[in-house]
Design a protein around this motif. Structure first.
Motif, PDB file in Angstrom:
ATOM      1  N   SER A 182      48.269  54.628  42.845  1.00 19.90           N
ATOM      2  CA  SER A 182      49.515  54.769  43.502  1.00 19.90           C
ATOM      3  C   SER A 182      50.321  53.575  42.732  1.00 19.90           C
ATOM      4  O   SER A 182      49.609  52.289  42.365  1.00 19.90           O
ATOM      5  CB  SER A 182      49.562  54.776  45.015  1.00 19.90           C
ATOM      6  N   GLU A 183      51.633  53.758  43.208  1.00 25.54           N
ATOM      7  CA  GLU A 183      52.272  52.559  42.742  1.00 25.54           C
ATOM      8  C   GLU A 183      51.966  51.156  43.440  1.00 25.54           C
ATOM      9  O   GLU A 183      52.258  50.068  43.228  1.00 25.54           O
ATOM     10  CB  GLU A 183      53.765  52.532  43.106  1.00 25.54           C
ATOM     11  N   ALA A 184      51.390  51.243  44.732  1.00 26.91           N
ATOM     12  CA  ALA A 184      50.860  50.250  45.544  1.00 26.91           C
ATOM     13  C   ALA A 184      49.816  49.513  44.738  1.00 26.91           C
ATOM     14  O   ALA A 184      49.386  48.285  45.146  1.00 26.91           O
ATOM     15  CB  ALA A 184      50.492  50.629  46.740  1.00 26.91           C
ATOM     16  N   ASP A 185      49.283  50.227  43.913  1.00 23.64           N
ATOM     17  CA  ASP A 185      48.039  49.573  43.059  1.00 23.64           C
ATOM     18  C   ASP A 185      48.417  48.777  41.646  1.00 23.64           C
ATOM     19  O   ASP A 185      47.520  48.045  41.107  1.00 23.64           O
ATOM     20  CB  ASP A 185      46.999  50.750  42.788  1.00 23.64           C
ATOM     21  N   VAL A 186      49.594  49.029  41.436  1.00 24.39           N
ATOM     22  CA  VAL A 186      50.097  48.338  40.228  1.00 24.39           C
ATOM     23  C   VAL A 186      49.828  46.708  40.050  1.00 24.39           C
ATOM     24  O   VAL A 186      49.365  46.317  38.996  1.00 24.39           O
ATOM     25  CB  VAL A 186      51.489  48.844  39.775  1.00 24.39           C
ATOM     26  N   ALA A 187      50.203  45.988  40.942  1.00 24.22           N
ATOM     27  CA  ALA A 187      50.036  44.454  41.016  1.00 24.22           C
ATOM     28  C   ALA A 187      48.654  44.287  40.754  1.00 24.22           C
ATOM     29  O   ALA A 187      48.404  43.292  39.732  1.00 24.22           O
ATOM     30  CB  ALA A 187      50.677  44.141  42.215  1.00 24.22           C
ATOM     31  N   ALA A 188      47.916  44.839  41.478  1.00 19.46           N
ATOM     32  CA  ALA A 188      46.310  44.386  41.451  1.00 19.46           C
ATOM     33  C   ALA A 188      45.776  44.895  40.037  1.00 19.46           C
ATOM     34  O   ALA A 188      45.185  44.154  39.640  1.00 19.46           O
ATOM     35  CB  ALA A 188      45.402  45.004  42.488  1.00 19.46           C
ATOM     36  N   CYS A 189      46.379  46.033  39.720  1.00 16.86           N
ATOM     37  CA  CYS A 189      45.453  46.480  38.001  1.00 16.86           C
ATOM     38  C   CYS A 189      46.329  45.517  37.041  1.00 16.86           C
ATOM     39  O   CYS A 189      45.673  45.324  36.032  1.00 16.86           O
ATOM     40  CB  CYS A 189      45.943  48.011  37.804  1.00 16.86           C
ATOM     41  N   THR A 190      47.457  45.038  37.245  1.00 16.52           N
ATOM     42  CA  THR A 190      48.011  44.423  36.178  1.00 16.52           C
ATOM     43  C   THR A 190      47.216  42.873  36.125  1.00 16.52           C
ATOM     44  O   THR A 190      46.785  42.514  35.254  1.00 16.52           O
ATOM     45  CB  THR A 190      49.593  44.062  36.555  1.00 16.52           C
ATOM     46  N   ARG A 191      47.047  42.547  37.533  1.00 14.16           N
ATOM     47  CA  ARG A 191      46.180  41.128  37.300  1.00 14.16           C
ATOM     48  C   ARG A 191      44.890  41.208  36.649  1.00 14.16           C
ATOM     49  O   ARG A 191      44.419  40.343  36.147  1.00 14.16           O
ATOM     50  CB  ARG A 191      46.061  40.679  38.928  1.00 14.16           C
ATOM     51  N   LEU A 192      44.155  42.580  36.992  1.00 14.40           N
ATOM     52  CA  LEU A 192      42.862  42.667  36.210  1.00 14.40           C
ATOM     53  C   LEU A 192      42.880  42.924  34.870  1.00 14.40           C
ATOM     54  O   LEU A 192      42.139  42.203  34.126  1.00 14.40           O
ATOM     55  CB  LEU A 192      42.449  44.145  36.978  1.00 14.40           C
ATOM     56  N   HIS A 193      44.096  43.569  34.389  1.00 14.51           N
ATOM     57  CA  HIS A 193      44.069  43.707  32.995  1.00 14.51           C
ATOM     58  C   HIS A 193      44.308  42.149  32.324  1.00 14.51           C
ATOM     59  O   HIS A 193      43.881  41.949  31.155  1.00 14.51           O
ATOM     60  CB  HIS A 193      45.360  44.646  32.561  1.00 14.51           C
ATOM     61  N   GLN A 194      45.082  41.627  32.981  1.00 17.77           N
ATOM     62  CA  GLN A 194      45.774  40.187  32.506  1.00 17.77           C
ATOM     63  C   GLN A 194      44.379  39.533  32.294  1.00 17.77           C
ATOM     64  O   GLN A 194      43.976  38.590  31.517  1.00 17.77           O
ATOM     65  CB  GLN A 194      46.697  39.433  33.426  1.00 17.77           C
ATOM     66  N   SER A 195      43.517  39.263  33.340  1.00 15.99           N
ATOM     67  CA  SER A 195      42.295  38.606  33.458  1.00 15.99           C
ATOM     68  C   SER A 195      41.410  39.017  32.499  1.00 15.99           C
ATOM     69  O   SER A 195      40.734  38.185  31.940  1.00 15.99           O
ATOM     70  CB  SER A 195      41.851  38.631  35.056  1.00 15.99           C
ATOM     71  N   LEU A 196      41.140  40.500  32.140  1.00 26.72           N
ATOM     72  CA  LEU A 196      39.984  40.846  31.385  1.00 26.72           C
ATOM     73  C   LEU A 196      40.577  40.759  29.930  1.00 26.72           C
ATOM     74  O   LEU A 196      39.443  40.762  29.029  1.00 26.72           O
ATOM     75  CB  LEU A 196      39.549  42.026  31.875  1.00 26.72           C
ATOM     76  N   ASN A 197      41.580  41.299  29.767  1.00 26.46           N
ATOM     77  CA  ASN A 197      42.269  41.674  28.142  1.00 26.46           C
ATOM     78  C   ASN A 197      43.075  40.632  27.826  1.00 26.46           C
ATOM     79  O   ASN A 197      43.408  40.593  26.622  1.00 26.46           O
ATOM     80  CB  ASN A 197      42.974  42.863  28.276  1.00 26.46           C
ATOM     81  N   GLY A 198      43.758  39.762  28.716  1.00 29.58           N
ATOM     82  CA  GLY A 198      44.602  38.849  28.326  1.00 29.58           C
ATOM     83  C   GLY A 198      46.134  39.421  28.002  1.00 29.58           C
ATOM     84  O   GLY A 198      47.002  38.433  27.574  1.00 29.58           O
ATOM     85  N   TYR A 199      46.509  40.519  28.262  1.00 32.35           N
ATOM     86  CA  TYR A 199      47.726  41.055  28.336  1.00 32.35           C
ATOM     87  C   TYR A 199      47.907  42.450  29.402  1.00 32.35           C
ATOM     88  O   TYR A 199      47.014  42.740  29.922  1.00 32.35           O
ATOM     89  CB  TYR A 199      48.055  41.634  27.096  1.00 32.35           C
ATOM     90  N   SER A 200      48.940  42.709  29.893  1.00 32.21           N
ATOM     91  CA  SER A 200      49.206  43.487  30.666  1.00 32.21           C
ATOM     92  C   SER A 200      49.393  45.048  30.208  1.00 32.21           C
ATOM     93  O   SER A 200      50.286  45.126  29.169  1.00 32.21           O
ATOM     94  CB  SER A 200      50.710  43.324  31.438  1.00 32.21           C
ATOM     95  N   ARG A 201      49.164  46.077  30.785  1.00 34.08           N
ATOM     96  CA  ARG A 201      49.467  47.326  30.589  1.00 34.08           C
ATOM     97  C   ARG A 201      50.082  47.997  31.599  1.00 34.08           C
ATOM     98  O   ARG A 201      50.027  49.397  31.990  1.00 34.08           O
ATOM     99  CB  ARG A 201      48.228  48.070  30.101  1.00 34.08           C
TER     100      ARG A 201
END
Length: 304
Positions: A182-201
């Motif tokens: 859900s939209e409430a998950d976007v911030a946490a997912c963005t941090r996860l991608h940034q941490s693991l991949n080095g960029y946001s999706r």
């Protein structure tokens, strides 16, 4: 050539060989029928030549995809014409500082006249003008001509991939729970991608949430992985293979030709095979510019 005003259509002749002169112009929604037909036949011809199944099961499916890409203002498009007839197309999907290329297709009757090279030049020029510092694509590993072209154009082979297909394994992954995002998950997912991949999706994830295909997986009371969809055009990331297993098992189906799994992830590949999934075809993730080796488990889309 400005990214926000793709002026490539006015007498932009590339190949000056008699009978081989063509022009590039911006794609339009009414190009979907012609571009989709070419897309279907181009993929079918190269796949069957190497005894692999085509990516598109019918012309209608290919035309449906091209209708979406040509009408989506967030996706840049270009069409090649020869003697007034459409002979090819290409697309650039920009998400933040990374862009994915494709599908790029050329009428099989118009091969070997530099159309493909110029369609790729357009993608790289457009990405550069848009300030993108990483351009990525996935190519069929059996297609040696495209591998040679992309390599000569500066792309680097980053990851061998296996296209997986079969019935969704309904296995419980202990300690990992997948659910709709859900939209409430976007911030946490963005941090996860940034941490693991080095960029946001973030943009991709928001679109998938709106379409109802995005999922997250929770472990130890927090989000530890997510996916836009376990599918050809979907990508997934997780802190561990267990996160990806949970997302795979929660998928309603594997849309399209399957999902893409890094072949070097032997443990996850072996698990998929043990669940009855099959390797359909080999592919290669390639990039030009910035590339950060993912630090967690991941599955790219057909774009990157």
């Amino acid at each position: 050539m400005r990214a926000d005003h793709m002026d490539v259509g006015s007498n932009f002749h590339i190949d000056q060989q008699p009978g081989h002169q063509f022009t590039l112009r911006p794609g339009q929604p009414n190009d979907a029928a012609a571009c989709g037909r070419i897309c279907y036949h181009a993929f079918k011809a190269i796949a069957e030549r190497h005894d692999f199944p085509p990516d598109f099961p019918s012309i209608d499916v290919a035309q449906g995809l091209l209708a979406y890409t040509l009408s989506n203002p967030a996706i840049r498009s270009v069409v090649a014409e020869m003697a007034g007839e459409v002979v090819g197309s290409n697309f650039l999907w920009i998400s933040g500082t990374v862009a994915g290329v494709g599908p790029i297709t050329i009428d099989p009757a118009c091969q070997n006249v530099t159309v493909g090279r110029q369609l790729m030049d357009w993608a790289l020029d457009t990405a550069r003008d848009a300030g993108v510092n990483s351009v990525r694509l996935v190519q069929a590993a059996y297609h040696n001509r495209s591998l040679a072209l992309y390599t000569k154009m500066g792309f680097v082979a980053r990851e061998p991939l296996s296209t997986m297909q079969g019935s969704v394994p309904r296995v419980a992954i202990s300690g990992y729970k997948a659910r709709a995002a859900s939209e409430a998950d976007v911030a946490a997912c963005t941090r996860l991608h940034q941490s693991l991949n080095g960029y946001s999706r973030e943009g991709d994830l928001r679109n998938a949430i709106a379409q109802g295909t995005a999922m997250v997986v929770e472990h130890d009371g927090r989000i530890s992985g997510d996916t836009t969809q376990i599918a050809f055009f979907g990508h997934a990331v997780g802190e561990s293979n267990e996160d990806l297993k949970a997302l795979i098992c929660a998928a309603p189906e594997f849309a399209g030709p399957g999902f893409l799994l890094p072949t070097r992830n032997t443990a996850l590949l072996r698990w998929c095979l043990e669940q009855g999934l099959k390797i359909v075809q080999p592919m290669t993730l390639m990039s030009q510019g910035f590339y950060n080796e993912p630090s967690g488990a991941f599955m790219p889309s057909i774009l990157y």
